[in-house]
Design a protein around this motif. Sequence first.
Motif, PDB file in Angstrom:
ATOM      1  N   HIS A   2       0.838  -1.187   0.000  1.00  0.00           N
ATOM      2  CA  HIS A   2       0.000   0.000   0.000  1.00  0.00           C
ATOM      3  C   HIS A   2       0.878   1.244   0.000  1.00  0.00           C
ATOM      4  O   HIS A   2       1.990   1.230   0.514  1.00  0.00           O
ATOM      5  N   ARG A   3       0.357   2.293  -0.569  1.00  0.00           N
ATOM      6  CA  ARG A   3       1.083   3.555  -0.585  1.00  0.00           C
ATOM      7  C   ARG A   3       0.324   4.549   0.281  1.00  0.00           C
ATOM      8  O   ARG A   3      -0.894   4.666   0.179  1.00  0.00           O
ATOM      9  N   LEU A   4       1.031   5.248   1.134  1.00  0.00           N
ATOM     10  CA  LEU A   4       0.445   6.226   2.030  1.00  0.00           C
ATOM     11  C   LEU A   4       1.079   7.575   1.735  1.00  0.00           C
ATOM     12  O   LEU A   4       2.299   7.700   1.733  1.00  0.00           O
ATOM     13  N   VAL A   5       0.240   8.556   1.482  1.00  0.00           N
ATOM     14  CA  VAL A   5       0.725   9.908   1.232  1.00  0.00           C
ATOM     15  C   VAL A   5       0.231  10.781   2.377  1.00  0.00           C
ATOM     16  O   VAL A   5      -0.958  10.832   2.655  1.00  0.00           O
ATOM     17  N   ILE A   6       1.160  11.430   3.045  1.00  0.00           N
ATOM     18  CA  ILE A   6       0.831  12.297   4.175  1.00  0.00           C
ATOM     19  C   ILE A   6       1.330  13.700   3.863  1.00  0.00           C
ATOM     20  O   ILE A   6       2.497  13.877   3.517  1.00  0.00           O
ATOM     21  N   GLU A   7       0.450  14.656   4.006  1.00  0.00           N
ATOM     22  CA  GLU A   7       0.863  16.044   3.843  1.00  0.00           C
ATOM     23  C   GLU A   7       1.266  16.584   5.208  1.00  0.00           C
ATOM     24  O   GLU A   7       0.533  16.421   6.177  1.00  0.00           O
ATOM     25  N   VAL A   8       2.455  17.165   5.276  1.00  0.00           N
ATOM     26  CA  VAL A   8       2.946  17.729   6.538  1.00  0.00           C
ATOM     27  C   VAL A   8       3.380  19.166   6.292  1.00  0.00           C
ATOM     28  O   VAL A   8       3.774  19.536   5.180  1.00  0.00           O
ATOM     29  N   ASP A   9       3.305  19.950   7.347  1.00  0.00           N
ATOM     30  CA  ASP A   9       3.739  21.334   7.181  1.00  0.00           C
ATOM     31  C   ASP A   9       5.266  21.387   7.120  1.00  0.00           C
ATOM     32  O   ASP A   9       5.948  20.406   7.426  1.00  0.00           O
ATOM     33  N   GLN A  10       5.781  22.520   6.721  1.00  0.00           N
ATOM     34  CA  GLN A  10       7.217  22.662   6.498  1.00  0.00           C
ATOM     35  C   GLN A  10       8.023  22.430   7.775  1.00  0.00           C
ATOM     36  O   GLN A  10       9.085  21.802   7.741  1.00  0.00           O
ATOM     37  N   HIS A  11       7.508  22.884   8.908  1.00  0.00           N
ATOM     38  CA  HIS A  11       8.226  22.714  10.184  1.00  0.00           C
ATOM     39  C   HIS A  11       8.379  21.233  10.524  1.00  0.00           C
ATOM     40  O   HIS A  11       9.481  20.777  10.873  1.00  0.00           O
ATOM     41  N   LEU A  12       7.302  20.474  10.426  1.00  0.00           N
ATOM     42  CA  LEU A  12       7.367  19.050  10.717  1.00  0.00           C
ATOM     43  C   LEU A  12       8.295  18.339   9.740  1.00  0.00           C
ATOM     44  O   LEU A  12       9.064  17.467  10.125  1.00  0.00           O
ATOM     45  N   TYR A  13       8.251  18.724   8.477  1.00  0.00           N
ATOM     46  CA  TYR A  13       9.116  18.118   7.472  1.00  0.00           C
ATOM     47  C   TYR A  13      10.587  18.326   7.834  1.00  0.00           C
ATOM     48  O   TYR A  13      11.389  17.395   7.776  1.00  0.00           O
ATOM     49  N   LYS A  14      10.918  19.534   8.259  1.00  0.00           N
ATOM     50  CA  LYS A  14      12.299  19.833   8.650  1.00  0.00           C
ATOM     51  C   LYS A  14      12.712  19.009   9.869  1.00  0.00           C
ATOM     52  O   LYS A  14      13.842  18.515   9.947  1.00  0.00           O
ATOM     53  N   LEU A  15      11.788  18.837  10.823  1.00  0.00           N
ATOM     54  CA  LEU A  15      12.092  18.021  11.994  1.00  0.00           C
ATOM     55  C   LEU A  15      12.334  16.567  11.600  1.00  0.00           C
ATOM     56  O   LEU A  15      13.251  15.920  12.119  1.00  0.00           O
ATOM     57  N   LEU A  16      11.511  16.052  10.691  1.00  0.00           N
ATOM     58  CA  LEU A  16      11.696  14.677  10.227  1.00  0.00           C
ATOM     59  C   LEU A  16      13.015  14.515   9.486  1.00  0.00           C
ATOM     60  O   LEU A  16      13.723  13.524   9.674  1.00  0.00           O
ATOM     61  N   GLU A  17      13.356  15.495   8.658  1.00  0.00           N
ATOM     62  CA  GLU A  17      14.641  15.439   7.943  1.00  0.00           C
ATOM     63  C   GLU A  17      15.809  15.436   8.919  1.00  0.00           C
ATOM     64  O   GLU A  17      16.752  14.661   8.764  1.00  0.00           O
ATOM     65  N   SER A  18      15.723  16.278   9.925  1.00  0.00           N
ATOM     66  CA  SER A  18      16.791  16.365  10.921  1.00  0.00           C
ATOM     67  C   SER A  18      16.930  15.050  11.681  1.00  0.00           C
ATOM     68  O   SER A  18      18.050  14.561  11.903  1.00  0.00           O
ATOM     69  N   ALA A  19      15.814  14.471  12.074  1.00  0.00           N
ATOM     70  CA  ALA A  19      15.855  13.189  12.785  1.00  0.00           C
ATOM     71  C   ALA A  19      16.410  12.091  11.889  1.00  0.00           C
ATOM     72  O   ALA A  19      17.170  11.234  12.346  1.00  0.00           O
ATOM     73  N   ALA A  20      16.053  12.115  10.612  1.00  0.00           N
ATOM     74  CA  ALA A  20      16.565  11.110   9.670  1.00  0.00           C
ATOM     75  C   ALA A  20      18.086  11.205   9.575  1.00  0.00           C
ATOM     76  O   ALA A  20      18.779  10.184   9.615  1.00  0.00           O
ATOM     77  N   ARG A  21      18.603  12.415   9.462  1.00  0.00           N
ATOM     78  CA  ARG A  21      20.052  12.600   9.408  1.00  0.00           C
ATOM     79  C   ARG A  21      20.708  12.115  10.698  1.00  0.00           C
ATOM     80  O   ARG A  21      21.733  11.446  10.676  1.00  0.00           O
ATOM     81  N   ALA A  22      20.094  12.442  11.839  1.00  0.00           N
ATOM     82  CA  ALA A  22      20.655  12.048  13.131  1.00  0.00           C
ATOM     83  C   ALA A  22      20.706  10.531  13.280  1.00  0.00           C
ATOM     84  O   ALA A  22      21.612   9.999  13.934  1.00  0.00           O
ATOM     85  N   HIS A  23      19.752   9.831  12.691  1.00  0.00           N
ATOM     86  CA  HIS A  23      19.712   8.370  12.779  1.00  0.00           C
ATOM     87  C   HIS A  23      20.353   7.703  11.562  1.00  0.00           C
ATOM     88  O   HIS A  23      20.285   6.486  11.418  1.00  0.00           O
ATOM     89  N   HIS A  24      20.934   8.511  10.675  1.00  0.00           N
ATOM     90  CA  HIS A  24      21.582   7.998   9.455  1.00  0.00           C
ATOM     91  C   HIS A  24      20.604   7.176   8.612  1.00  0.00           C
ATOM     92  O   HIS A  24      20.921   6.077   8.155  1.00  0.00           O
ATOM     93  N   LEU A  25      19.390   7.736   8.434  1.00  0.00           N
ATOM     94  CA  LEU A  25      18.336   7.069   7.677  1.00  0.00           C
ATOM     95  C   LEU A  25      17.806   7.988   6.589  1.00  0.00           C
ATOM     96  O   LEU A  25      18.007   9.201   6.641  1.00  0.00           O
TER      97      LEU A  25
END
Length: 62
Positions: A2-25
Amino acid sequence: MHRLVIEVDQHLYKLLESAARAHHLSLEAECRRRLGSGEVHSRYLQALLAELHAEEEQRRAK
């Protein structure tokens, strides 16, 4: 799969990107990690997950 598309605001997107980098993901892997571990801090995401679980249960019941 299944494919899930979630719209997130820019602030949340930046937080997710930062966490991804921190976890090397990748961003996708970080989202999967959070969803899989139950690490959900957003009420919106909690409601979305509850809805997805309910839909899955209904689908299985058929």
